[in-house]
Scaffold this active site. Structure first.
Site, PDB file in Angstrom:
ATOM      1  N   ARG A  59       2.457  -6.975   9.231  1.00 50.18           N
ATOM      2  CA  ARG A  59       2.259  -6.288   7.946  1.00 50.18           C
ATOM      3  C   ARG A  59       2.046  -7.296   6.819  1.00 50.18           C
ATOM      4  NH1 ARG A  59       6.097  -2.898   4.370  1.00 50.18           N
ATOM      5  NH2 ARG A  59       4.674  -1.410   3.395  1.00 50.18           N
ATOM      6  N   HIS A  63      -1.315  -7.482   4.547  1.00 55.40           N
ATOM      7  CA  HIS A  63      -1.209  -7.295   3.100  1.00 55.40           C
ATOM      8  C   HIS A  63      -1.684  -8.537   2.350  1.00 55.40           C
ATOM      9  CE1 HIS A  63       1.601  -3.595   2.666  1.00 55.40           C
ATOM     10  NE2 HIS A  63       0.930  -3.528   3.804  1.00 55.40           N
ATOM     11  N   ASP A  71      -4.674 -16.174   1.625  1.00 55.34           N
ATOM     12  CA  ASP A  71      -4.346 -17.355   0.826  1.00 55.34           C
ATOM     13  C   ASP A  71      -2.862 -17.474   0.507  1.00 55.34           C
ATOM     14  OD1 ASP A  71      -4.019 -15.289  -0.967  1.00 55.34           O
ATOM     15  OD2 ASP A  71      -5.100 -16.268  -2.610  1.00 55.34           O
ATOM     16  N   ASN A  91       4.061  -3.496  -1.420  1.00 55.40           N
ATOM     17  CA  ASN A  91       4.707  -4.703  -0.909  1.00 55.40           C
ATOM     18  C   ASN A  91       6.226  -4.713  -1.059  1.00 55.40           C
ATOM     19  OD1 ASN A  91       2.292  -5.847  -0.068  1.00 55.40           O
ATOM     20  ND2 ASN A  91       1.966  -6.966  -1.974  1.00 55.40           N
ATOM     21  N   HIS A 187       0.449  -1.089  15.121  1.00 56.31           N
ATOM     22  CA  HIS A 187       1.535  -0.131  14.912  1.00 56.31           C
ATOM     23  C   HIS A 187       2.316   0.145  16.189  1.00 56.31           C
ATOM     24  CE1 HIS A 187      -0.346   1.736  11.009  1.00 56.31           C
ATOM     25  NE2 HIS A 187       0.078   0.508  10.858  1.00 56.31           N
ATOM     26  N   THR A 240       7.210   2.744  23.686  1.00 61.50           N
ATOM     27  CA  THR A 240       7.652   1.369  23.949  1.00 61.50           C
ATOM     28  C   THR A 240       7.679   0.621  22.612  1.00 61.50           C
ATOM     29  OG1 THR A 240       5.352   0.759  24.431  1.00 61.50           O
ATOM     30  CG2 THR A 240       6.746   1.358  26.300  1.00 61.50           C
TER      31      THR A 240
END
Length: 319
Positions: A59, A63, A71, A91, A187, A240
């Site tokens: 994630r 993001h 960066d 965030n 996911h 799982t």
């Protein structure tokens, strides 16, 4: 106007490929030979006590790359003068920063000011995927760190979007529909806070009923998880949960997608065929995931003399 168009086209056809070409596997072979092994050790240590770190790093990497490119601008802390990307709504639940700090600190002891925070995020994410049972793949390195982080620039595709709406964000970054469906396959080890999907459980779009596209058994399970009002998390792969595999795709084909966008991947004609192929072919998913991660890791990278190599991932270097 025509001159401006020509310059714009030349940038994307000539300069951008040249920038990406400066990323290469083994970039630190001479300047910091132990860089990748040091990062790997830090990830292994954390994974041993917290399997969910794979989802956290995936994630964070996503993001970061979708705002100003890969960066490490997501790592920068706010100051009295500016509020950084960390403070934006999407965030606020990103985590794993302290692992990146730990890896950076260890690398700096051996190779001061040589290895970028952006590369550490990319390497750590790859290592965590491997530890969860996912594909092992080479990561081109050589990224440099950005010097800007602005919470107002964060505009990420949300979990309630349609497939076509979400795809626009991926397309804008040079990614294909296949890339999007592949990357969302991360996911398979993910979790989501209840507020991201609770609207599907009781009063979907004002109907007073659950989302009809969600399996009734899953609705009951999720109500049990989310009913205490403390906004806990639920696994996005109910099969799982900590294993990096193709089970996520099988789950959403069985109407067990937790977030709306996940379920729509299986239901929308734009993406359903890709979902079906991954659900029936685990090796295909593994191969494509590795390719898509490398491609995402190339988004708007800073190379050469652009940006900087931060000494502390949370703070821009003093000029």
């Amino acid at each position: 106007m025509m001159r401006m168009k020509i310059i714009f086209v030349l940038y994307f056809t000539i300069l951008l490929p040249l920038a990406l070409a400066q990323l290469k596997v083994g970039f630190y072979k001479t300047s910091c030979p132990r860089a990748e092994s040091i990062v790997k050790a830090a990830v292994q240590k954390r994974f041993n006590t917290e399997k969910s770190i794979t989802a956290a790093l995936l994630r964070m990497h996503f993001h970061d790359c979708f705002v100003r490119g890969c960066d490490a601008s997501i790592l920068i802390d706010s100051t009295n003068q500016s509020r950084s990307e960390k403070e934006s709504g999407p965030n606020l639940t990103v985590r794993g920063y302290e692992l990146i700090d730990e890896a950076k600190k260890a690398v700096e002891k051996v190779c001061p000011s040589k290895v970028s925070c952006a590369d550490i995020i990319t390497l750590a994410t790859r290592d965590s995927v491997v530890l969860a049972g996912g594909p092992s793949y080479d990561v081109p390195t050589g990224r440099r760190d950005g010097r800007v982080s602005n919470m107002n620039e964060v505009n990420l595709p949300g979990p309630s979007l349609s497939v076509s709406q979400a795809f626009q964000s991926f397309k804008d970054k040079g990614l294909t529909m296949d890339d999007m469906v592949t990357l969302l396959g991360g996911h398979t080890v993910g979790v989501a806070h209840c507020f991201f999907f609770s609207g599907r459980l009781t009063n979907f779009q004002g109907t007073g009923k659950p989302d009809p596209s969600m399996d009734a058994g899953l609705v009951t399970t999720l109500k049990g998880i989310c009913g205490n009002g403390s906004n806990p998390t639920a696994f996005l792969d109910q099969g799982t949960s900590f294993s990096f595999d193709n089970e996520f795709y099988r789950q959403i084909r069985a109407k067990k997608g937790v977030m709306k966008i996940d379920q729509e991947l299986a239901d929308d004609r734009l993406s359903s065929g890709i979902v079906s192929r991954f659900a029936s072919n685990a090796n295909l998913f593994r191969t494509r995931f590795a390719q898509a991660m490398v491609k995402m890791g190339n988004i708007q990278v800073l190379v050469g003399n652009a940006g900087e190599i931060r000494k502390n991932c949370r703070v821009i270097n003093s000029k």
